[in-house]
Scaffold this active site. Structure first.
Site, mmCIF file in Angstrom:
data_model
loop_
_atom_site.group_PDB
_atom_site.id
_atom_site.type_symbol
_atom_site.label_atom_id
_atom_site.label_comp_id
_atom_site.label_asym_id
_atom_site.label_seq_id
_atom_site.Cartn_x
_atom_site.Cartn_y
_atom_site.Cartn_z
ATOM 1 N N PRO A 1 0.843 -1.199 0.000
ATOM 2 C CA PRO A 1 0.000 0.000 0.000
ATOM 3 C C PRO A 1 0.874 1.243 0.000
ATOM 4 O O PRO A 1 1.788 1.362 0.827
ATOM 5 C CB PRO A 1 -0.797 -0.128 1.316
ATOM 6 C CG PRO A 1 0.035 -1.018 2.190
ATOM 7 C CD PRO A 1 0.775 -1.937 1.270
ATOM 8 N N MET A 2 0.631 2.166 -0.932
ATOM 9 C CA MET A 2 1.452 3.368 -1.054
ATOM 10 C C MET A 2 0.554 4.571 -1.306
ATOM 11 O O MET A 2 -0.205 4.595 -2.282
ATOM 12 C CB MET A 2 2.472 3.204 -2.192
ATOM 13 C CG MET A 2 3.517 2.135 -1.924
ATOM 14 S SD MET A 2 4.607 1.824 -3.337
ATOM 15 C CE MET A 2 3.541 0.783 -4.361
ATOM 16 N N CYS B 1 3.502 3.227 9.074
ATOM 17 C CA CYS B 1 3.732 4.530 8.440
ATOM 18 C C CYS B 1 4.272 5.526 9.465
ATOM 19 O O CYS B 1 3.684 5.689 10.537
ATOM 20 C CB CYS B 1 2.435 5.064 7.833
ATOM 21 S SG CYS B 1 2.651 6.652 6.996
ATOM 22 N N LYS C 1 0.381 -4.780 9.071
ATOM 23 C CA LYS C 1 1.661 -4.419 8.439
ATOM 24 C C LYS C 1 2.408 -3.558 9.444
ATOM 25 O O LYS C 1 1.890 -2.536 9.906
ATOM 26 C CB LYS C 1 1.453 -3.667 7.134
ATOM 27 C CG LYS C 1 2.762 -3.373 6.405
ATOM 28 C CD LYS C 1 2.507 -2.766 5.022
ATOM 29 C CE LYS C 1 3.813 -2.676 4.226
ATOM 30 N NZ LYS C 1 4.729 -1.638 4.754
ATOM 31 N N HIS D 1 7.911 -4.781 7.603
ATOM 32 C CA HIS D 1 8.893 -3.935 6.932
ATOM 33 C C HIS D 1 10.168 -4.041 7.752
ATOM 34 O O HIS D 1 10.196 -3.658 8.918
ATOM 35 C CB HIS D 1 8.398 -2.492 6.863
ATOM 36 C CG HIS D 1 9.279 -1.578 6.078
ATOM 37 N ND1 HIS D 1 8.774 -0.546 5.329
ATOM 38 C CD2 HIS D 1 10.614 -1.525 5.916
ATOM 39 C CE1 HIS D 1 9.767 0.103 4.731
ATOM 40 N NE2 HIS D 1 10.899 -0.479 5.091
ATOM 41 N N GLY E 1 10.459 -4.199 2.248
ATOM 42 C CA GLY E 1 11.517 -3.236 2.460
ATOM 43 C C GLY E 1 12.722 -3.483 1.571
ATOM 44 O O GLY E 1 13.442 -4.465 1.760
ATOM 45 N N ARG F 1 7.976 0.236 -4.094
ATOM 46 C CA ARG F 1 8.313 1.214 -5.136
ATOM 47 C C ARG F 1 8.703 0.577 -6.469
ATOM 48 O O ARG F 1 8.359 1.092 -7.531
ATOM 49 C CB ARG F 1 9.436 2.125 -4.626
ATOM 50 C CG ARG F 1 8.957 3.165 -3.623
ATOM 51 C CD ARG F 1 10.117 3.860 -2.943
ATOM 52 N NE ARG F 1 10.793 2.979 -1.995
ATOM 53 C CZ ARG F 1 11.964 3.258 -1.425
ATOM 54 N NH1 ARG F 1 12.597 4.374 -1.742
ATOM 55 N NH2 ARG F 1 12.495 2.425 -0.552
#
Length: 338
Positions: free
Chosen positions: A23-24, A106, A145, A177, A218, A241
């Site tokens: 999710p970004m 986050c 997460k 992560h 990550g 990404r």
């Protein structure tokens, strides 16, 4: 009613979590997820983080919009109030999402001010309460997460305690992560790069919690790297990404290589499949740029990639731009590849 452990393990979303797209914020919109689904039929997709207050107090149910083609697709929630998260989870399940995920990773200031995100690593009991309330509210799987820790926490101590508490609350699947988050002193962007990765710790957590489905996140940028982590015993890999900036490199071969199903997808065919979607969305009022901004990296590293990106970047925001512009850009790619 929460899902039984056995039904969770047999679910399609459990299997799909072998590879997922992270999710970004501002990136994994429904337009992006449509594109990613055309590239891979199997990979688990996640929404941007949607805050529970926005859904429950703000009534922003449009944030739950998605296309049926996106399944299996998970809704990521942000929040820290068990009652509010339970209601948000109910709304997400009613909208048809296959999984409800809680963001405990986050590090942005905005998220911290709302007392959720990575700051929740400091209060595992609260996270457990949230997960228990969410699990009791919906029949789909609820997941977490997280980071390996925050600030001066010792991940070797903090992470197993965190996992133990959320497991006791009924969580059976978690994505870790493999970096700390520094809540003060680093920007969200710096938090994605500067804290060192500790993949070995995540692998040790799988050994310590063999009953948990653990995905690693990550710094992973290729299917080759994903295959290494899977071969070492992890249940899943989440890529962020790289899946966005080079979507074909990560997703086009994901089905045969990671899931052992189907064939690799063709980016050219995917663009052709996007054309009717673009036309349909534009008839509903969408602008071309809203969709094509997620397609810019589709031919990254291939002949014609620069022409593709330039044609879309320069033309998609112009008045009257539509599917024909995408066809023009595709023809530039085909001409270079000939």
């Amino acid at each position: 009613m929460p899902m039984s452990a056995e039904s969770v393990k047999n679910s399609k979303v459990w299997r799909a979590a072998r590879l997922s797209v992270a999710p970004m914020m501002d990136w994994t919109t429904r337009e992006c997820r449509y594109l990613h689904r055309l590239l891979s039929r199997e990979t688990l997709l996640y929404t941007e983080m949607v805050t529970a207050p926005a859904l429950v107090r703000g009534g922003a149910l449009h944030l739950l919009d998605h296309d049926p083609i996106e399944h299996p697709v998970a809704l990521q929630l942000g929040g820290s109030d068990p009652v509010e998260l339970a209601e948000a989870a109910r709304l997400g399940a009613a909208a048809g999402y296959d999984e409800i995920n809680l963001n405990c990773g986050c590090p942005s200031d905005r998220v911290q001010s709302g007392a959720f995100g990575a700051i929740l690593m400091q209060t595992p009991e609260l996270v457990a309460d949230c997960m228990r309330a969410m699990a009791e509210a919906v029949s789909v799987e609820v997941t977490v997460k997280c980071r390996i820790g925050v600030d001066d926490q010792n991940p070797e101590e903090v992470l197993p305690d965190f996992l133990d508490k959320i497991r006791a609350a009924g969580v059976r699947r978690v994505t870790i992560h493999a970096r700390k988050a520094w809540l003060k002193g680093l920007s969200p962007k710096e938090n994605r790069d500067i804290p060192p990765l500790d993949y070995d710790l995540v692998h040790r957590m799988k050994a310590a919690f063999p009953d948990l489905h653990i995905s690693i996140n990550g710094g992973i940028a290729t299917l080759e790297e994903a295959e290494v982590h899977l071969a070492k015993g992890l249940d899943g890999v989440m890529i962020g990404r790289a899946a966005y900036h080079q979507p074909a490199d990560v997703l086009a071969e994901a089905d045969p290589r990671i899931f052992g199903t189907g064939e690799a997808s063709d980016p050219v065919a995917v663009v052709q499949q996007m054309l009717p979607y673009i036309e349909a969305e534009m008839t509903k009022g969408a602008r071309l740029h809203q969709i094509t901004r997620h397609m810019l990296g589709l031919f990254a590293g291939r002949p014609g990639a620069r022409q593709w990106r330039r044609h879309l970047s320069e033309g998609a925001s112009r008045p009257g731009a539509g599917p024909a512009l995408v066809e023009e850009a595709l023809n530039l790619v085909l001409a270079r590849a000939a």
